[in-house]
Design an enzyme around this catalytic site. Structure first.
Site, PDB file in Angstrom:
ATOM      1  N   GLY A   1       0.819  -1.225   0.000  1.00 15.98           N
ATOM      2  CA  GLY A   1       0.000   0.000   0.000  1.00 15.98           C
ATOM      3  C   GLY A   1       0.841   1.258   0.000  1.00 15.98           C
ATOM      4  O   GLY A   1       0.386   2.315   0.438  1.00 15.98           O
TER       5      GLY A   1
ATOM      6  N   GLY B   1      -0.409   4.685  -1.364  1.00 18.36           N
ATOM      7  CA  GLY B   1      -1.515   5.359  -0.692  1.00 18.36           C
ATOM      8  C   GLY B   1      -1.012   6.530   0.156  1.00 18.36           C
ATOM      9  O   GLY B   1       0.159   6.919   0.088  1.00 18.36           O
ATOM     10  N   PHE B   2      -1.904   7.053   0.961  1.00 19.75           N
ATOM     11  CA  PHE B   2      -1.600   8.262   1.742  1.00 19.75           C
ATOM     12  C   PHE B   2      -0.503   8.001   2.788  1.00 19.75           C
ATOM     13  O   PHE B   2       0.585   8.591   2.739  1.00 19.75           O
ATOM     14  CB  PHE B   2      -2.908   8.738   2.388  1.00 19.75           C
ATOM     15  CG  PHE B   2      -2.758   9.772   3.455  1.00 19.75           C
ATOM     16  CD1 PHE B   2      -1.983  10.907   3.256  1.00 19.75           C
ATOM     17  CD2 PHE B   2      -3.413   9.622   4.677  1.00 19.75           C
ATOM     18  CE1 PHE B   2      -1.846  11.868   4.254  1.00 19.75           C
ATOM     19  CE2 PHE B   2      -3.294  10.573   5.676  1.00 19.75           C
ATOM     20  CZ  PHE B   2      -2.510  11.690   5.469  1.00 19.75           C
TER      21      PHE B   2
ATOM     22  N   GLY C   1       1.084   5.069   3.343  1.00 19.45           N
ATOM     23  CA  GLY C   1       2.140   4.237   2.762  1.00 19.45           C
ATOM     24  C   GLY C   1       3.181   5.076   2.031  1.00 19.45           C
ATOM     25  O   GLY C   1       4.385   4.822   2.157  1.00 19.45           O
TER      26      GLY C   1
ATOM     27  N   THR D   1      -6.052   0.515  12.689  1.00 17.47           N
ATOM     28  CA  THR D   1      -6.731   1.757  13.059  1.00 17.47           C
ATOM     29  C   THR D   1      -7.314   1.674  14.470  1.00 17.47           C
ATOM     30  O   THR D   1      -7.632   0.577  14.945  1.00 17.47           O
ATOM     31  CB  THR D   1      -7.883   2.009  12.051  1.00 17.47           C
ATOM     32  OG1 THR D   1      -8.757   2.991  12.574  1.00 17.47           O
ATOM     33  CG2 THR D   1      -8.711   0.748  11.808  1.00 17.47           C
ATOM     34  N   ASP D   2      -7.504   2.834  15.089  1.00 17.34           N
ATOM     35  CA  ASP D   2      -8.179   2.851  16.402  1.00 17.34           C
ATOM     36  C   ASP D   2      -9.679   2.581  16.267  1.00 17.34           C
ATOM     37  O   ASP D   2     -10.359   2.351  17.267  1.00 17.34           O
ATOM     38  CB  ASP D   2      -7.944   4.187  17.123  1.00 17.34           C
ATOM     39  CG  ASP D   2      -8.499   5.391  16.380  1.00 17.34           C
ATOM     40  OD1 ASP D   2      -8.936   5.242  15.218  1.00 17.34           O
ATOM     41  OD2 ASP D   2      -8.497   6.501  16.965  1.00 17.34           O
ATOM     42  N   GLU D   3     -10.193   2.591  15.026  1.00 14.24           N
ATOM     43  CA  GLU D   3     -11.635   2.387  14.839  1.00 14.24           C
ATOM     44  C   GLU D   3     -12.066   0.977  15.247  1.00 14.24           C
ATOM     45  O   GLU D   3     -13.249   0.735  15.460  1.00 14.24           O
ATOM     46  CB  GLU D   3     -12.032   2.689  13.391  1.00 14.24           C
ATOM     47  CG  GLU D   3     -11.688   4.114  13.010  1.00 14.24           C
ATOM     48  CD  GLU D   3     -12.277   4.569  11.680  1.00 14.24           C
ATOM     49  OE1 GLU D   3     -13.317   4.042  11.280  1.00 14.24           O
ATOM     50  OE2 GLU D   3     -11.679   5.464  11.068  1.00 14.24           O
TER      51      GLU D   3
ATOM     52  N   TYR E   1     -15.780  -1.148   7.373  1.00 16.13           N
ATOM     53  CA  TYR E   1     -14.326  -0.903   7.340  1.00 16.13           C
ATOM     54  C   TYR E   1     -13.662  -1.356   8.638  1.00 16.13           C
ATOM     55  O   TYR E   1     -12.723  -2.158   8.634  1.00 16.13           O
ATOM     56  CB  TYR E   1     -14.039   0.585   7.094  1.00 16.13           C
ATOM     57  CG  TYR E   1     -12.620   0.994   7.434  1.00 16.13           C
ATOM     58  CD1 TYR E   1     -11.547   0.502   6.688  1.00 16.13           C
ATOM     59  CD2 TYR E   1     -12.340   1.859   8.498  1.00 16.13           C
ATOM     60  CE1 TYR E   1     -10.233   0.854   7.006  1.00 16.13           C
ATOM     61  CE2 TYR E   1     -11.034   2.221   8.817  1.00 16.13           C
ATOM     62  CZ  TYR E   1      -9.991   1.716   8.071  1.00 16.13           C
ATOM     63  OH  TYR E   1      -8.696   2.061   8.377  1.00 16.13           O
TER      64      TYR E   1
ATOM     65  N   LYS F   1     -10.960  -4.388   9.409  1.00 14.81           N
ATOM     66  CA  LYS F   1      -9.624  -4.166   9.998  1.00 14.81           C
ATOM     67  C   LYS F   1      -9.480  -4.976  11.293  1.00 14.81           C
ATOM     68  O   LYS F   1      -8.420  -5.538  11.573  1.00 14.81           O
ATOM     69  CB  LYS F   1      -9.386  -2.674  10.282  1.00 14.81           C
ATOM     70  CG  LYS F   1      -9.224  -1.796   9.054  1.00 14.81           C
ATOM     71  CD  LYS F   1      -8.019  -2.151   8.178  1.00 14.81           C
ATOM     72  CE  LYS F   1      -6.689  -1.846   8.830  1.00 14.81           C
ATOM     73  NZ  LYS F   1      -5.563  -2.039   7.864  1.00 14.81           N
TER      74      LYS F   1
END
Ligand code: NAD
Length: 349
Positions: free
Chosen positions: A7, A10-11, A13, A133-135, A158, A162
């Protein structure tokens, strides 16, 4: 140090690849399938360097992954490839299950088979960093912070995908001994961020004099981290984190969404004065289904054990970010032609 980054177009990465290739002099193989979120323009600064290679491949392709491990013989894997946008996961979850769950499984298997063939010293030094992610922890009330021990309670397709991938990564450590470390980070922002996410979308809409959509009443709280602080944290966790452990990453910068949007308007009004204050463009729109109220990270394990500190606070980071978008229209203009900010992630009816 030979590092596979997945990845990497990506942002986050691409920020990590720039950090590893330019600051750290690592040899990097970037494996990316180049979905809508992948952008090789973000890697312009590393593209010609001898210590950087790119492989366009899907992490779900087990033969391609096996070949990449055999050819490159990584000492470290940093796994960031994912479908990452909550709203897109609400509109259609299939790609999220495929890449985030099946893709992580496929990559873990390729890493395991490579790792099992290494000599003892190389086996001990090998690391697989799974970036998450913390999500996965769900939503907080007005008090408290997410710790590494907080039970998983994901809300969106999402975050559920994860969470699944985090469990797989941990299980590959417990069951097979693969030296896995997991990191769970709060919301990132900064340069090269695809303009579907709140901060870049707000900057570019405000610059164009377009409405600034804010979900619900804008009271949802996120804990913002400048992307280059995250890249440094990932490098440290992969190098020195304890195997089998989780490290939370966050900048202690909680903000309500409405305050984020207002701050961006204020910075833009200062740097590019317009006819009217840009706050007047704010438009409250239907809330996201299942919208988590608040995320906030306790990063004391990362700070205490590994000595990491965020270098940017929200005000310094957002000022840098807005200035970057003003100076780098070459990067975002082609993306705005492909995606102009249409609303995603509303349930029919
Ligand atoms: P991004 O959407 O900007 O980039 C994801 C990259 O993965 C893209 O380059 C895409 O082409 C690639 N990709 C997607 N599917 C692939 C596949 N099947 N095979 C190979 N490559 C594939 O995401 P991001 O914001 O940079 O996030 C990177 C990682 O960090 C993700 O795992 C995400 O869950 C996690 N994370 C993101 C944030 C955040 O605020 N953005 C916060 C915490 C954790």
């Amino acid at each position: 140090m030979r590092v596979i980054v997945t990845g990497g177009a990506g942002f986050i990465g691409s920020a990590l690849v720039r950090h590893l290739v330019i600051e750290r002099g690592a040899e990097v193989l970037n494996i990316d399938a180049m979905t809508y979120a992948g952008n090789l323009a973000s890697l312009r600064d590393v593209a010609g360097r001898a210590n950087y290679r790119f492989l366009k491949a899907d992490i779900c392709d087990s033969a391609a992954m096996a070949q990449a491990f055999a050819d490159f013989r990584p000492e470290r894997v940093m796994h960031l490839a994912a479908e990452s946008h909550v709203d897109r996961s609400i509109t259609g979850a299939a790609d999220f299950i495929r890449t985030n769950v099946i893709g992580t499984f496929t990559l873990l298997e390729a890493a395991r088979s490579h790792w099992e063939g290494l000599e003892t010293a190389a086996r001990e030094a090998f690391r697989f960093l799974h970036v998450s992610t913390d999500e996965v922890y769900g939503s907080l009330g007005t008090e408290g912070l997410f710790a590494e021990t907080t039970p998983y309670d994901p809300s969106s397709p999402y975050s559920a995908s994860k969470a699944s991938s985090d469990h797989l990564a941990k299980a590959w450590h417990r069951t097979y001994g693969l030296p896995v470390v997991v990191s769970n980070c709060s919301n990132n922002y900064g340069p090269y961020h695809f303009p579907e996410k709140l901060i870049p979308l707000t900057i570019l809409n405000a610059l164009a004099g377009q409405a600034l959509p804010v979900y619900g009443k804008g009271e949802n709280v996120r804990d913002w981290l400048y992307v280059e602080d995250h890249a440094r944290a990932l490098d440290l966790i992969a190098a020195r984190g304890r195997v089998g452990e989780t490290y939370n990453v966050g900048g202690r910068n909680e903000r309500r969404n409405i305050d984020v949007v207002r701050r961006i308007c204020a910075v833009l009004d200062e740097l590019r004065p317009g006819a009217a204050p840009r706050e007047e463009l704010i438009a409250f729109v239907a809330d996201r289904p299942g919208h988590d109220a608040r995320y906030a990270i306790d990063a004391s394990r990362l700070e205490g054990e590994l000595g990491w500190r965020a270098q940017e606070d929200f005000d310094s980071g957002i000022a840098k970010t807005v200035a970057w978008y003003l100076d780098n229209a070459w990067w975002w203009e082609p993306l705005r032609e492909r995606y102009a900010g249409e609303r995603l992630g509303l349930r029919a009816g």
